[in-house]
Design a protein around this motif. Sequence first.
Motif, PDB file in Angstrom:
ATOM      1  N   LEU A 106      10.120  46.597 -62.280  1.00 27.03           N
ATOM      2  CA  LEU A 106      10.370  45.172 -62.047  1.00 27.03           C
ATOM      3  C   LEU A 106      11.757  44.957 -61.455  1.00 27.03           C
ATOM      4  O   LEU A 106      11.990  43.986 -60.731  1.00 27.03           O
ATOM      5  N   TYR A 107      12.696  45.873 -61.784  1.00 27.05           N
ATOM      6  CA  TYR A 107      14.042  45.785 -61.206  1.00 27.05           C
ATOM      7  C   TYR A 107      14.025  46.371 -59.797  1.00 27.05           C
ATOM      8  O   TYR A 107      14.319  45.702 -58.826  1.00 27.05           O
ATOM      9  N   ARG A 108      13.641  47.636 -59.681  1.00 22.64           N
ATOM     10  CA  ARG A 108      13.509  48.285 -58.374  1.00 22.64           C
ATOM     11  C   ARG A 108      12.910  49.677 -58.588  1.00 22.64           C
ATOM     12  O   ARG A 108      12.837  50.169 -59.712  1.00 22.64           O
ATOM     13  N   ASP A 109      12.519  50.302 -57.491  1.00 18.13           N
ATOM     14  CA  ASP A 109      12.013  51.677 -57.583  1.00 18.13           C
ATOM     15  C   ASP A 109      13.163  52.579 -58.034  1.00 18.13           C
ATOM     16  O   ASP A 109      14.291  52.435 -57.558  1.00 18.13           O
ATOM     17  N   ASN A 110      12.872  53.482 -58.962  1.00 13.36           N
ATOM     18  CA  ASN A 110      13.930  54.341 -59.481  1.00 13.36           C
ATOM     19  C   ASN A 110      13.320  55.654 -59.978  1.00 13.36           C
ATOM     20  O   ASN A 110      12.098  55.754 -60.152  1.00 13.36           O
ATOM     21  N   PHE A 161      -4.804  51.776 -63.637  1.00 15.68           N
ATOM     22  CA  PHE A 161      -3.388  51.441 -63.511  1.00 15.68           C
ATOM     23  C   PHE A 161      -2.571  52.615 -62.996  1.00 15.68           C
ATOM     24  O   PHE A 161      -1.478  52.409 -62.458  1.00 15.68           O
ATOM     25  N   GLY A 162      -3.117  53.824 -63.141  1.00 13.87           N
ATOM     26  CA  GLY A 162      -2.493  54.972 -62.478  1.00 13.87           C
ATOM     27  C   GLY A 162      -2.550  54.772 -60.969  1.00 13.87           C
ATOM     28  O   GLY A 162      -1.566  55.005 -60.248  1.00 13.87           O
ATOM     29  N   TYR A 163      -3.699  54.287 -60.502  1.00 17.77           N
ATOM     30  CA  TYR A 163      -3.882  54.014 -59.070  1.00 17.77           C
ATOM     31  C   TYR A 163      -2.938  52.900 -58.610  1.00 17.77           C
ATOM     32  O   TYR A 163      -2.276  53.015 -57.576  1.00 17.77           O
ATOM     33  N   ALA A 164      -2.872  51.842 -59.432  1.00 19.47           N
ATOM     34  CA  ALA A 164      -1.989  50.717 -59.075  1.00 19.47           C
ATOM     35  C   ALA A 164      -0.538  51.188 -59.002  1.00 19.47           C
ATOM     36  O   ALA A 164       0.190  50.827 -58.065  1.00 19.47           O
ATOM     37  N   ALA A 165      -0.123  51.999 -59.972  1.00 17.00           N
ATOM     38  CA  ALA A 165       1.260  52.499 -59.984  1.00 17.00           C
ATOM     39  C   ALA A 165       1.520  53.364 -58.756  1.00 17.00           C
ATOM     40  O   ALA A 165       2.575  53.257 -58.117  1.00 17.00           O
ATOM     41  N   ALA A 166       0.536  54.200 -58.399  1.00 15.16           N
ATOM     42  CA  ALA A 166       0.710  55.091 -57.249  1.00 15.16           C
ATOM     43  C   ALA A 166       0.825  54.293 -55.949  1.00 15.16           C
ATOM     44  O   ALA A 166       1.717  54.545 -55.131  1.00 15.16           O
ATOM     45  N   VAL A 167      -0.067  53.316 -55.764  1.00 16.43           N
ATOM     46  CA  VAL A 167      -0.049  52.535 -54.514  1.00 16.43           C
ATOM     47  C   VAL A 167       1.240  51.700 -54.435  1.00 16.43           C
ATOM     48  O   VAL A 167       1.845  51.578 -53.363  1.00 16.43           O
ATOM     49  N   ASP A 168       1.672  51.173 -55.564  1.00 16.73           N
ATOM     50  CA  ASP A 168       2.950  50.444 -55.581  1.00 16.73           C
ATOM     51  C   ASP A 168       4.086  51.350 -55.132  1.00 16.73           C
ATOM     52  O   ASP A 168       4.937  50.953 -54.322  1.00 16.73           O
ATOM     53  N   GLY A 169       4.101  52.555 -55.679  1.00 15.50           N
ATOM     54  CA  GLY A 169       5.146  53.516 -55.318  1.00 15.50           C
ATOM     55  C   GLY A 169       5.094  53.852 -53.826  1.00 15.50           C
ATOM     56  O   GLY A 169       6.129  53.903 -53.153  1.00 15.50           O
ATOM     57  N   ILE A 170       3.882  54.031 -53.301  1.00 13.88           N
ATOM     58  CA  ILE A 170       3.729  54.342 -51.867  1.00 13.88           C
ATOM     59  C   ILE A 170       4.268  53.188 -51.021  1.00 13.88           C
ATOM     60  O   ILE A 170       4.960  53.385 -50.031  1.00 13.88           O
ATOM     61  N   MET A 171       3.951  51.967 -51.450  1.00 12.05           N
ATOM     62  CA  MET A 171       4.415  50.793 -50.690  1.00 12.05           C
ATOM     63  C   MET A 171       5.943  50.753 -50.651  1.00 12.05           C
ATOM     64  O   MET A 171       6.543  50.488 -49.608  1.00 12.05           O
ATOM     65  N   ILE A 172       6.564  50.992 -51.796  1.00 10.09           N
ATOM     66  CA  ILE A 172       8.018  50.905 -51.875  1.00 10.09           C
ATOM     67  C   ILE A 172       8.674  52.008 -51.032  1.00 10.09           C
ATOM     68  O   ILE A 172       9.686  51.777 -50.368  1.00 10.09           O
ATOM     69  N   ARG A 173       8.060  53.198 -51.045  1.00 13.84           N
ATOM     70  CA  ARG A 173       8.689  54.333 -50.343  1.00 13.84           C
ATOM     71  C   ARG A 173       8.353  54.346 -48.846  1.00 13.84           C
ATOM     72  O   ARG A 173       9.215  54.593 -48.016  1.00 13.84           O
ATOM     73  N   GLU A 174       7.085  54.084 -48.517  1.00  7.75           N
ATOM     74  CA  GLU A 174       6.676  54.168 -47.105  1.00  7.75           C
ATOM     75  C   GLU A 174       6.931  52.867 -46.341  1.00  7.75           C
ATOM     76  O   GLU A 174       6.927  52.854 -45.119  1.00  7.75           O
ATOM     77  N   ARG A 175       7.074  51.757 -47.061  1.00  5.22           N
ATOM     78  CA  ARG A 175       7.334  50.449 -46.457  1.00  5.22           C
ATOM     79  C   ARG A 175       6.345  50.102 -45.340  1.00  5.22           C
ATOM     80  O   ARG A 175       6.745  49.893 -44.182  1.00  5.22           O
ATOM     81  N   PRO A 176       5.047  50.077 -45.628  1.00  7.39           N
ATOM     82  CA  PRO A 176       4.086  49.720 -44.575  1.00  7.39           C
ATOM     83  C   PRO A 176       4.326  48.292 -44.070  1.00  7.39           C
ATOM     84  O   PRO A 176       4.737  47.424 -44.851  1.00  7.39           O
ATOM     85  N   ALA A 177       4.085  48.076 -42.789  1.00  5.37           N
ATOM     86  CA  ALA A 177       4.261  46.723 -42.231  1.00  5.37           C
ATOM     87  C   ALA A 177       3.022  45.875 -42.479  1.00  5.37           C
ATOM     88  O   ALA A 177       3.086  44.651 -42.456  1.00  5.37           O
TER      89      ALA A 177
END
Lengths: 232, 376
Positions: free
Chosen positions: A32-36, B256-272
Motif C-alpha cells: 500500500l506504501y510502495r513496491d519493496n 490472491f497469489g495471482y493478484a499479488a503477482a500481476v500487481d508486482g508485474i505492473m509495478i515493475r514492468e510499468r505497462p502503458a
Amino acid sequence: MDSGLICVSLFTSEGVGIWIASILTLAIYSFLYRDNPIYRFSESLLIGISVGFLLVTTFDTTLLPKAFEPVGKGIIGISESGGINSFAIFVWILIPVVLGFLMFTRFVPRYAWMSRVALALYIGFGAGASIPANMQSYILRQIDATIRPFLNIDSFWSLVNALIVLVGLISTLFYFFFSKEQKGAFGKITRLGTFYLMIFFGATFGYTVMARISLLIGRLTFLMKDWLGLIS
Amino acid sequence: MKCFFLITSFLTFLFPQAFAFELNVSDQPNDDGTRLAIRWDPLPPDELRPIDPESYLLLRSEESDGEYIQVDIVSSLDPSREKIDEKLTEGQPYFYKLVYSDSAISWESNVAGPVAPEENWYNTARTNVLIGIIITAAFVGWFIILGKKGKSLYLRPIAGLNAMDEAIGRATEMGKPILYSSGRGKMERPASIASMNILGSVAEKVASYGTPLIFPNNDPVVTAVAQEVAREGYTKAGHVDRYDPDNIYFVTDSQFGYAAAVDGIMIRERPATNLFFGTFEAESLILAETGNSIGAIQIAGTDSSIQMAFFIVACDFVLIGEELFAASGYLSGDPQVVGTLKGSDYLKVIIIILILFGAVVGLLNQEWFVNLFLTA
C-alpha cells in the motif's frame, strides 16, 4: 479491551504460525506504501507455496485416483481375468489419461501440435456441456421469474413491483441488442436499460465493498487479537 | 383401546381394501438411476388412530424378509407423504416398509417393492431446454451461413473497442509493454473463449507494432491456449519472429497469489496499457486499482456481473456483459462469431415477446403458459 500489548508466545507451535501469518500479512500490506523487497519476498513466497500446493493436490486428488490407480487396476484386471470386457474398460480409462498426457507434448516443439487435440476436446466438451445449463439458468429461469409474479397480483403495489422488473429486464435486453444502433425511440429504451444497469452496479458495488471491509476487519482482528492480544 | 384394535382387525379382515394402509415405491423418473420414490397413504393408519404417533421409521432392505435398515424418520404431519431415497445402486431391487413401535403396540405397513432404480436417458422435465437450444441453434446456424456467404452483418459500434487501437498505439509510442489478463476463468467458460478471440486480434496488432505483450496466467490450460492463439496472431501479422512464448506464462492458480503477482508485474514492468478480458472474481479491483495507480490506460470486459462495478470505477473503458462476446466478433470479423451474435440478438427478440405475452397471460391467471418455463 485490554490496554497492554500481549503478543502471542513465539515458543509454541500455534504461536509460530500466528507470528509468521502476521508478519506476512504486514509484508503484503506494505504494498500500500510502495513496491519493496519485503513485499516481493512475500509475493514470491505466496506464489511458490501455492504452486507447490497445486502440484501436490493435483497428484493426490487427480493423477493418483483418476489416472495411475485406474490404469494399474485395469492392467491387473486384464492380466488376471482377461476377456474383452476387461480390455474395453481399460481402453475407456486409458483414453482420457492419454489425452491428458498429450498436454506434455508442448515441451517438445516437434510434437507440440498433439496437445491441440487434447485442448480441442477439453474446450469443446466444456463449452458444449455448459449450453444446457446456461439455457436453463440464464434464460428459462429468468423468464419464469419475470412472468410468474403476474400470476399472483393481489395488490396495486405487487403489480407495480412486477412491472418494474418487467420493464427493467426488457430495456436491459434491448441495451444488449447489437444489430441496431442505439438511436431514436430504440435509443431511449436502451438508455432506460442503462439506468437499470447503473442501479445494479451501484448496489453490487456497495454490497461487495461491505463484504471486502468485513474481510479487512477479519484480518485486523487476527492481528490485534490473535497476535498482539490487544482485544480480549 | 384393546377393544378398538380387535374391532379394527376384524373389520380389516372383512373389508381389506377399505382399511388397508398402502405404502408404494416407484422409480424416480428423469434421474441417473440412483433414486426411488416412496409414497404412503395419510397417516396414521386406522390401527394407530387412537394414539396417532408423531413419527414412523421408514426402513429399506434388499430382500423382502432380509435385514431392514433405517432410511428416514417420517413425520405424520409431512403433507408431501413422499420420500426420495437417494444414492442407491442402479438395477438393485429394494423393499420398503413403515414401522411404528412402542411399549404397548408394534405396527408395520405392507412391504413395498421390489423396485429397482433405473437410469433415464432423457429428462422429460427439460424438454423446454431442448426446444430453447434448437431454436437458438437454428438462429445462430442461419446467420453463420449468411455470414459465410458474404452477407454484411451489421454490429453497432462499442466504445471500449474503438479505444483498443488507441490504447495499443499509446503503448507503442511510449515504448512500454501491454499487459493482458483473462482473469480466473477456466478455458471452457464462454468468457475465456471470447477472451482468446480478443487476444488473437490484439496479438496481431502488437506484432505489427513490435510492442511486447505480457500475459500472466492463472490456469495452465488457458496458458497453453493463449500461447497458441498469440503465436497465430503474430503469424497472421507476418512477424512470428517477434513472438516470445516466455511472455505468456502460468503464475499460480491461487486467486490472491495471482493478484499479488500481476500487481508486482505492473509495478515493475510499468505497462502503458492493461487489458482485462475474461472471468474475474475478487481480484478485479486489486488489479484495476494498481493499473490505475501506474497511469496505464485500462480496458476491461467481463461476464462476472458483480465485478463489472469495480472495473467501471477503476478502468477507462468497460465492456459490459455480453459486449465482451460482441467484442470478439467485432474485432475478428469472423462470420461464425458475428453469426452467433446476430443469432442471439434475434433470440432476445423472441424472449422479449415471450415475456410480454407471459405477463399478459399471467394477469389472466393462465398458469399453464408460465409453467412452460419451469425446469427441474
